[in-house]
Design a protein around this motif. Sequence first.
Motif: not given
Length: 272
Positions: A100-108
């Motif tokens: 629910n917090r991630c957006k495209a391009g984020d590093l996880v």
Amino acid sequence: MGNQVDKLSHLSYAEVPTTDPNGLDTEDGPRIGVSYIFSNDDDELEDNVDGPDIEPNQEEKHYDKRNEVECAIYNRDECIYEKSIIAGETETHSPENLLNRCKAGDLVEFVAIGQYPHWAVYVGDFQVVHLHRAEVKNSFLTDASQGRRGRIVNSFYKFKPLSPEMVVQNAMEQVGAKDRELSWRNSECFAAWCRFGKREFKVGGEIRIGKQPYRLKIMLPEKQSHVLEFQSLEDLIMEKRRNDQIGKVAVIQDLANHLSNVGNIRSDPSAH
């Protein structure tokens, strides 16, 4: 000590020339970390070695942020990476909540006690691209987590990021690459390269000659710190990841053993 470049696998701190935790240079000669020229930090080789595979949706309970190793990376005088518990950047979430917090391009980053952290690039539609078992794969985030808790780590590295579209493109173009086709030694180097496009994250991206321009500053209790120097960013990252895997308590013990050994050598006049 021998030539550090000849060392092909990790040495304990007792075997590595370093600086005093107080920041005082008490040894002559270069203060260098380990060279990992022919060593791969494949975090997947360490996953679940003591038990069965974790079900993708099973919550990983064995994680304690108090055992996180806080550190900073410097390229000469410029801070290019920082992880601090005080800054609130180390909070983790279940895989489902992380989605629910991630957006495209984020590093996880997925974390668990006793395991190397596993990095991935979120590409949208509940999916990530990550380097797993010597292959770049496109997986659902919940599967890639293997039950570990995770967090978004866009702010750890201080480089200027590429656009989200370019980050996703970099990641997707590498899906299917494996073994000798790979240009990265671990999931962190791959994910960071996708986001920042820096050749320093690639295998052989820098020549290991001359002075060590990179410094890994490990934060210790009572506002003390300890510094190791490296010739390349990828070598430093592998050392940092080893520290993440063993945890703060073990890192502090390693440093205490090293300083004790150095003190014994200096006090023994026959040790020449």
